[in-house]
Design a protein around this motif. Structure first.
Motif, mmCIF file in Angstrom:
data_model
loop_
_atom_site.group_PDB
_atom_site.id
_atom_site.type_symbol
_atom_site.label_atom_id
_atom_site.label_comp_id
_atom_site.label_asym_id
_atom_site.label_seq_id
_atom_site.Cartn_x
_atom_site.Cartn_y
_atom_site.Cartn_z
ATOM 1 N N UNK A 46 -24.593 87.077 14.886
ATOM 2 C CA UNK A 46 -23.596 87.350 15.934
ATOM 3 C C UNK A 46 -23.966 88.606 16.713
ATOM 4 N N UNK A 47 -24.412 89.632 15.990
ATOM 5 C CA UNK A 47 -24.781 90.878 16.658
ATOM 6 C C UNK A 47 -25.937 90.687 17.621
ATOM 7 N N UNK A 52 -28.426 89.358 23.237
ATOM 8 C CA UNK A 52 -29.388 88.540 23.983
ATOM 9 C C UNK A 52 -29.104 87.058 23.783
ATOM 10 N N UNK A 53 -29.479 86.260 24.780
ATOM 11 C CA UNK A 53 -29.350 84.806 24.660
ATOM 12 C C UNK A 53 -30.684 84.167 24.278
ATOM 13 N N UNK A 176 -26.194 77.070 13.524
ATOM 14 C CA UNK A 176 -25.419 77.196 14.760
ATOM 15 C C UNK A 176 -26.236 77.761 15.904
ATOM 16 N N UNK A 177 -27.412 78.315 15.610
ATOM 17 C CA UNK A 177 -28.248 78.889 16.670
ATOM 18 C C UNK A 177 -28.723 77.811 17.643
ATOM 19 N N UNK A 178 -28.795 76.569 17.191
ATOM 20 C CA UNK A 178 -29.272 75.481 18.064
ATOM 21 C C UNK A 178 -28.259 75.144 19.155
ATOM 22 N N UNK A 183 -21.946 78.480 24.258
ATOM 23 C CA UNK A 183 -20.976 78.265 23.176
ATOM 24 C C UNK A 183 -21.537 78.709 21.822
ATOM 25 N N UNK A 184 -22.688 79.377 21.832
ATOM 26 C CA UNK A 184 -23.362 79.709 20.567
ATOM 27 C C UNK A 184 -22.522 80.621 19.688
ATOM 28 N N UNK A 185 -21.980 81.672 20.272
ATOM 29 C CA UNK A 185 -21.194 82.627 19.484
ATOM 30 C C UNK A 185 -19.937 81.987 18.900
#
Length: 241
Positions: A46-47, A52-53, A176-178, A183-185
């Protein structure tokens, strides 16, 4: 002849009770390890995601966190359990030495232990006599120390279990990184909360505790941790930018 076979069933049952308790503790430790992996990795991801994206950067941070955490857990558990095992061996050797040097005093001590637990003097003496006839060391280890020489803690098993549990817990936020960057976070947060709720429920059920209270504690603590790490990531990302 009737009292003679009694110690055998008792001694046959005892290792199973110790083994069940040991397995329960291992399972509880595994749940806590998975929870640690889930929360620490989620906070890290999360940090970085707040700063960065770049998916590659988030992947690298997440995998590094998983690896470091699993190795740290394994080493810490190995050292801790090795110390415990060494202590257990030392206590067993001390008890064996005392039995060899002064068996009468040890017998009296065993009688006193059973008397203190509520048995009459006569019954305590009979129990101590029968147990001494089968395995005096095992009788003293059980009554005095709650130990079983055949069921000592295993540092290798503990280290492997902790590492695997941590890694399995860390996989959830990594997956969840994929998700798309937009909407990743939120996806990381939702999956982490679900995982924390599950870990809280399972640990409370194993300990026969209040499920809702355990789930609430973990979820609220996890949300607080993610908010803090996300805020730090935003702050650092903005500063660097």
């Amino acid at each position: 002849m009737a009292p003679t076979p009694r110690p055998t069933p008792h001694l046959a049952v005892e290792p199973h009770a110790v083994s069940f308790s040991d397995k329960l503790n291992r399972l509880r430790a595994a749940v806590l390890g998975a929870n640690d992996g889930l929360l620490s990795t989620a906070g890290l991801v999360m940090g970085v995601a707040a700063a960065t994206t770049d998916r590659s950067a988030i992947w690298i941070a997440g995998i590094a966190g998983l690896s470091a955490g699993a190795i740290s857990m394994a080493i810490g558990e190995y050292v801790s359990v090795s110390t415990q095992r060494d202590t257990e061996k030392s206590l067993i050797a001390k008890e064996a030495r005392e039995l060899a040097e002064d068996p009468e005093a040890e017998f009296t001590e065993l009688v006193d232990l059973y008397t203190a637990k509520g048995l009459s003097e006569e019954t305590a003496r009979r129990v101590a006599t029968e147990l001494h006839a089968v395995d005096p060391l095992a009788a003293h280890l059980d009554a005095e120390l709650g130990l079983d020489a055949d069921e000592l803690t295993n540092p290798v098993h503990a280290a492997v279990s902790s590492a695997v549990a941590f890694a399995l817990g860390a996989l959830l936020p990594l997956l969840a990184i994929v998700a798309p960057a937009t909407v990743r976070v939120p996806v990381i947060a939702v999956l982490t909360v679900v995982g924390l709720a599950l870990a809280g429920y399972v640990s409370a059920r194993l300990g026969d505790a209040d499920r809702r209270k355990a789930v609430r504690r973990l979820v609220l603590g996890g949300l607080a941790a993610m908010v803090v790490t996300y805020g730090i990531g935003l702050l650092l990302g903005t500063t660097v930018a």
